[in-house]
Design a protein around this motif. Structure first.
Motif, PDB file in Angstrom:
ATOM      1  N   TYR A 118     -38.251  40.710  10.463  1.00  0.00           N
ATOM      2  CA  TYR A 118     -37.760  42.081  10.314  1.00  0.00           C
ATOM      3  C   TYR A 118     -36.966  42.497  11.550  1.00  0.00           C
ATOM      4  CZ  TYR A 118     -37.859  47.184  10.284  1.00  0.00           C
ATOM      5  OH  TYR A 118     -37.500  48.512  10.352  1.00  0.00           O
ATOM      6  N   PHE A 119     -37.500  42.208  12.741  1.00  0.00           N
ATOM      7  CA  PHE A 119     -36.800  42.594  13.966  1.00  0.00           C
ATOM      8  C   PHE A 119     -35.539  41.768  14.177  1.00  0.00           C
ATOM      9  CE2 PHE A 119     -41.180  44.006  14.985  1.00  0.00           C
ATOM     10  CZ  PHE A 119     -40.893  45.347  15.146  1.00  0.00           C
ATOM     11  N   LEU A 120     -35.511  40.531  13.672  1.00  0.00           N
ATOM     12  CA  LEU A 120     -34.279  39.739  13.724  1.00  0.00           C
ATOM     13  C   LEU A 120     -33.182  40.407  12.898  1.00  0.00           C
ATOM     14  CD1 LEU A 120     -34.039  35.884  13.275  1.00  0.00           C
ATOM     15  CD2 LEU A 120     -32.430  37.379  12.148  1.00  0.00           C
ATOM     16  N   CYS A 121     -33.527  40.816  11.682  1.00  0.00           N
ATOM     17  CA  CYS A 121     -32.518  41.368  10.772  1.00  0.00           C
ATOM     18  C   CYS A 121     -32.108  42.782  11.160  1.00  0.00           C
ATOM     19  CB  CYS A 121     -33.050  41.353   9.337  1.00  0.00           C
ATOM     20  SG  CYS A 121     -33.445  39.725   8.715  1.00  0.00           S
ATOM     21  N   ILE A 122     -33.042  43.568  11.706  1.00  0.00           N
ATOM     22  CA  ILE A 122     -32.732  44.967  12.005  1.00  0.00           C
ATOM     23  C   ILE A 122     -31.777  45.080  13.176  1.00  0.00           C
ATOM     24  CG2 ILE A 122     -34.525  45.535  13.694  1.00  0.00           C
ATOM     25  CD1 ILE A 122     -33.619  47.644  10.621  1.00  0.00           C
ATOM     26  N   GLU A 123     -31.701  44.044  14.028  1.00  0.00           N
ATOM     27  CA  GLU A 123     -30.761  44.067  15.150  1.00  0.00           C
ATOM     28  C   GLU A 123     -29.333  43.828  14.695  1.00  0.00           C
ATOM     29  OE1 GLU A 123     -31.136  44.799  18.283  1.00  0.00           O
ATOM     30  OE2 GLU A 123     -33.303  45.095  18.257  1.00  0.00           O
ATOM     31  N   ALA A 124     -29.161  43.156  13.566  1.00  0.00           N
ATOM     32  CA  ALA A 124     -27.821  42.894  13.043  1.00  0.00           C
ATOM     33  C   ALA A 124     -27.287  44.143  12.356  1.00  0.00           C
ATOM     34  CB  ALA A 124     -27.846  41.719  12.075  1.00  0.00           C
ATOM     35  N   LYS A 125     -26.047  44.481  12.616  1.00  0.00           N
ATOM     36  CA  LYS A 125     -25.462  45.698  12.057  1.00  0.00           C
ATOM     37  C   LYS A 125     -24.509  45.414  10.904  1.00  0.00           C
ATOM     38  CE  LYS A 125     -25.697  48.041  16.518  1.00  0.00           C
ATOM     39  NZ  LYS A 125     -24.933  48.731  17.587  1.00  0.00           N
ATOM     40  N   ALA A 126     -24.438  44.167  10.468  1.00  0.00           N
ATOM     41  CA  ALA A 126     -23.488  43.808   9.411  1.00  0.00           C
ATOM     42  C   ALA A 126     -24.194  43.021   8.323  1.00  0.00           C
ATOM     43  CB  ALA A 126     -22.334  42.986   9.982  1.00  0.00           C
ATOM     44  N   PHE A 127     -23.582  43.042   7.163  1.00  0.00           N
ATOM     45  CA  PHE A 127     -24.044  42.223   6.048  1.00  0.00           C
ATOM     46  C   PHE A 127     -22.897  41.308   5.642  1.00  0.00           C
ATOM     47  CE2 PHE A 127     -23.939  41.592   1.441  1.00  0.00           C
ATOM     48  CZ  PHE A 127     -25.107  40.873   1.281  1.00  0.00           C
ATOM     49  N   TYR A 128     -23.209  40.041   5.427  1.00  0.00           N
ATOM     50  CA  TYR A 128     -22.208  39.058   5.056  1.00  0.00           C
ATOM     51  C   TYR A 128     -22.484  38.565   3.634  1.00  0.00           C
ATOM     52  CZ  TYR A 128     -21.537  39.070  10.106  1.00  0.00           C
ATOM     53  OH  TYR A 128     -21.324  39.461  11.395  1.00  0.00           O
ATOM     54  N   HIS A 129     -21.413  38.483   2.845  1.00  0.00           N
ATOM     55  CA  HIS A 129     -21.567  38.055   1.454  1.00  0.00           C
ATOM     56  C   HIS A 129     -22.052  36.614   1.348  1.00  0.00           C
ATOM     57  CE1 HIS A 129     -19.722  41.739   0.051  1.00  0.00           C
ATOM     58  NE2 HIS A 129     -18.721  41.563   0.882  1.00  0.00           N
ATOM     59  N   VAL A 130     -21.896  35.861   2.424  1.00  0.00           N
ATOM     60  CA  VAL A 130     -22.356  34.473   2.408  1.00  0.00           C
ATOM     61  C   VAL A 130     -23.878  34.401   2.273  1.00  0.00           C
ATOM     62  CG1 VAL A 130     -22.615  34.229   4.913  1.00  0.00           C
ATOM     63  CG2 VAL A 130     -22.012  32.238   3.542  1.00  0.00           C
ATOM     64  N   TYR A 131     -24.594  35.485   2.585  1.00  0.00           N
ATOM     65  CA  TYR A 131     -26.043  35.505   2.372  1.00  0.00           C
ATOM     66  C   TYR A 131     -26.366  35.310   0.888  1.00  0.00           C
ATOM     67  CZ  TYR A 131     -26.449  37.579   7.077  1.00  0.00           C
ATOM     68  OH  TYR A 131     -26.391  37.815   8.415  1.00  0.00           O
ATOM     69  N   LEU A 132     -25.668  36.050   0.038  1.00  0.00           N
ATOM     70  CA  LEU A 132     -25.907  35.936  -1.402  1.00  0.00           C
ATOM     71  C   LEU A 132     -25.468  34.571  -1.933  1.00  0.00           C
ATOM     72  CD1 LEU A 132     -24.755  39.499  -2.536  1.00  0.00           C
ATOM     73  CD2 LEU A 132     -27.065  38.715  -2.038  1.00  0.00           C
ATOM     74  N   ASP A 133     -24.359  34.059  -1.388  1.00  0.00           N
ATOM     75  CA  ASP A 133     -23.926  32.718  -1.795  1.00  0.00           C
ATOM     76  C   ASP A 133     -24.944  31.665  -1.373  1.00  0.00           C
ATOM     77  OD1 ASP A 133     -21.614  33.693  -2.938  1.00  0.00           O
ATOM     78  OD2 ASP A 133     -20.431  33.452  -1.127  1.00  0.00           O
ATOM     79  N   GLY A 134     -25.564  31.848  -0.206  1.00  0.00           N
ATOM     80  CA  GLY A 134     -26.587  30.908   0.238  1.00  0.00           C
ATOM     81  C   GLY A 134     -27.786  30.887  -0.700  1.00  0.00           C
ATOM     82  N   ILE A 135     -28.148  32.063  -1.235  1.00  0.00           N
ATOM     83  CA  ILE A 135     -29.254  32.113  -2.206  1.00  0.00           C
ATOM     84  C   ILE A 135     -28.893  31.332  -3.461  1.00  0.00           C
ATOM     85  CG2 ILE A 135     -30.606  33.652  -3.676  1.00  0.00           C
ATOM     86  CD1 ILE A 135     -30.276  35.811  -1.529  1.00  0.00           C
ATOM     87  N   VAL A 136     -27.654  31.497  -3.942  1.00  0.00           N
ATOM     88  CA  VAL A 136     -27.248  30.814  -5.173  1.00  0.00           C
ATOM     89  C   VAL A 136     -27.110  29.312  -4.943  1.00  0.00           C
ATOM     90  CG1 VAL A 136     -25.451  30.662  -6.939  1.00  0.00           C
ATOM     91  CG2 VAL A 136     -26.107  32.887  -6.033  1.00  0.00           C
ATOM     92  N   TYR A 137     -26.425  28.906  -3.867  1.00  0.00           N
ATOM     93  CA  TYR A 137     -26.191  27.483  -3.627  1.00  0.00           C
ATOM     94  C   TYR A 137     -27.492  26.740  -3.337  1.00  0.00           C
ATOM     95  CZ  TYR A 137     -21.272  28.814  -3.233  1.00  0.00           C
ATOM     96  OH  TYR A 137     -20.012  29.291  -3.490  1.00  0.00           O
ATOM     97  N   GLY A 138     -28.339  27.341  -2.498  1.00  0.00           N
ATOM     98  CA  GLY A 138     -29.626  26.711  -2.231  1.00  0.00           C
ATOM     99  C   GLY A 138     -30.503  26.664  -3.461  1.00  0.00           C
TER     100      GLY A 138
END
Length: 472
Positions: A118-138
């Motif tokens: 949670y603390f890893l993700c909350i420090e990031a201020k952006a969202f990248y569409h590659v996250y969703l692609d990683g879910i699909v490809y994996g």
């Protein structure tokens, strides 16, 4: 001229900088791919990855290349308290352990790893569409193993872990990939890439139906209804969402033929042909209902600019009705087998009893971990979930389709924690999407809507004058 060229170069550099994934995004992407691909040992890897990220982030802050957050929320405080409680509970187990029962650190390590993530993700201020692609490809790689196990050789189950035997854990994994694929299909503008997401969703639907967890089948239908409710219901979005629903419904209606009259599947599943007939009748009525509103759109109207508000209200009514029906069936878990009046009553009993049996034979995520760690864990989890939902709710809207889509996926992930015990593999992914929905400041999409009545009046005027008309 030189000043204009310099400004253009600066703007291009700024765009490239925004699209570049920093070390926050790299660590997040590694966690997503690992959670989707590795069947076992996700918790130790998650802790190692988050601790490594904390070290890298601390070094970056000391060197002046990174900054710490200046604004904190109540959710952060709740997660810190929960993190400290998990550590103290683990220490108490070490000091006052019962020799007969032994020491089980699995739940403590899971909560500690999720808090660090949670603390890893909350420090990031952006969202990248590659996250969703990683879910699909994996997920496609693991779904290929499922397909091979269901159609060719069940001995491949050892590569997937306990998910092949546990229908609830399998459903929690497959429904995540299916929801992401549907949202990507609905928002994608590239034709070839859209067909890829559609094919990924189709494979996920087929595996969900072979897995035959009945609650997951209801949840998937409810998700199709929720998409045009929470995201702006343009005609283009509704069309693509209904295409995915049609694919899902056709597969569902023909599973009785596949399971009862062919030897294609190596696993035993049972679909009632009589129920398939009723489902086909419901599908026909739903198509009649949908095309009644769709045919009101005049030919030539741009579908991405028309908002189907009346159809949106009907979707709201159907979604509320289905939710109330599902809740009623789950709570009234007795006496359904005694319904033997006419065919409709028997159909209702045959539909309700398997749902009740599916819930009764398993335990929910909250039940499992409250049994391990006590009532304080239940209170802490509920407070954190309520706080997360409130923060996500403040950050969504019709003009924020990406954030709203993440919110929708996360809500269905939370629902699963109350219904069954989902796979540990999907919990980090749901947490990442939830934090992105809370933290990502999406630019509001500008939308110039049009009214169908205006086009109808223009068409009448042109026909009276004897002229053709064209939408540009």
């Amino acid at each position: 001229m030189r000043c204009v060229a310099q400004k253009e170069r600066m703007s291009l550099r700024m765009k490239e900088k925004k699209n570049t994934i920093g070390y926050h995004g790299i660590f997040t992407m590694i966690v997503i791919l690992t959670a989707m691909l590795i069947p076992l040992g996700i918790v130790p890897f998650l802790m190692a990855c988050t601790l490594l990220w904390m070290m890298v982030h601390s070094i970056a802050v000391l060197r002046g290349k990174g900054t710490m957050r200046k604004k904190y929320y109540k959710t952060d405080l709740l997660v810190v308290i929960f993190f400290v409680y998990a550590i103290l509970h683990m220490l108490c187990q070490i000091l006052w352990a019962d020799e007969e029962t032994g020491i089980d650190f699995s739940s403590n390590l899971l909560f500690i790893a999720l808090a660090l993530l949670y603390f890893l993700c909350i420090e990031a201020k952006a969202f990248y569409h590659v996250y969703l692609d990683g879910i699909v490809y994996g997920g496609l790689i693991v779904m290929g193993m499922f397909l091979y196990g269901y159609l060719c050789d069940t001995s491949v189950a050892f590569l997937i872990g306990d998910m092949f035997e546990d229908t609830a854990k399998t459903a929690s994994y497959l429904i995540l990939i299916s929801m992401v694929s549907v949202l990507q299909y609905c928002r994608c503008h590239n034709g070839m890439q859209r067909w890829f997401y559609g094919a990924s969703a189709g494979i996920g639907f087929f595996l969900l139906l072979v897995n035959h967890n009945r609650v997951s089948l209801w949840l998937m239908v409810l998700f199709f209804l929720m998409v045009p409710i929470y995201i702006r219901p343009t005609a283009e979005l509704v069309k693509r969402d209904m295409q995915m629903l049609l694919l899902y419904a056709l597969l569902l209606c023909n599973m009785s033929l596949l399971s009862n009259y062919t030897d294609l599947l190596l696993v035993e599943i049972s679909y009632d042909p009589e129920q398939s007939v009723y489902l086909e009748l419901i599908l026909a009525l739903g198509a009649l209902f949908f095309f009644h509103y769709w045919n009101r759109i005049p030919e030539g109207v741009p579908l991405d600019r028309v908002v189907l508000r009346r159809l949106y209200r009907k979707y709201q009514f159907v979604a509320v009705f289905m939710t109330c029906l599902l809740v009623f069936v789950l709570f009234e878990s007795y006496g359904w087998s005694a319904l033997t009046g006419d065919k409709g009553m028997e159909f209702l009993g045959k539909l309700a009893m398997p749902l009740c049996d599916e819930i009764a034979k398993g335990r929910s995520f909250l039940h499992v971990y409250v049994e391990k760690q006590g009532l304080l864990v239940l209170i802490g989890l509920l407070l954190i979930l309520i706080s997360v939902v409130i923060r996500m709710r403040k950050n969504i809207g019709w003009d924020k389709p990406i954030t709203t889509g993440l919110y929708l996926i996360t809500i269905f992930g939370i629902m699963q924690c109350f219904i069954w015990n989902p796979s540990v593999k999907v919990l980090p992914v749901y947490l990442i999407l939830a934090v992105c929905a809370m933290n990502y400041q999406e630019e509001r999409s500008r939308f110039a809507g049009v009214k169908i009545k205006d086009y109808e009046q223009l068409e009448r005027q042109m026909r009276k004058k004897g002229k053709g008309w064209e939408i540009r």
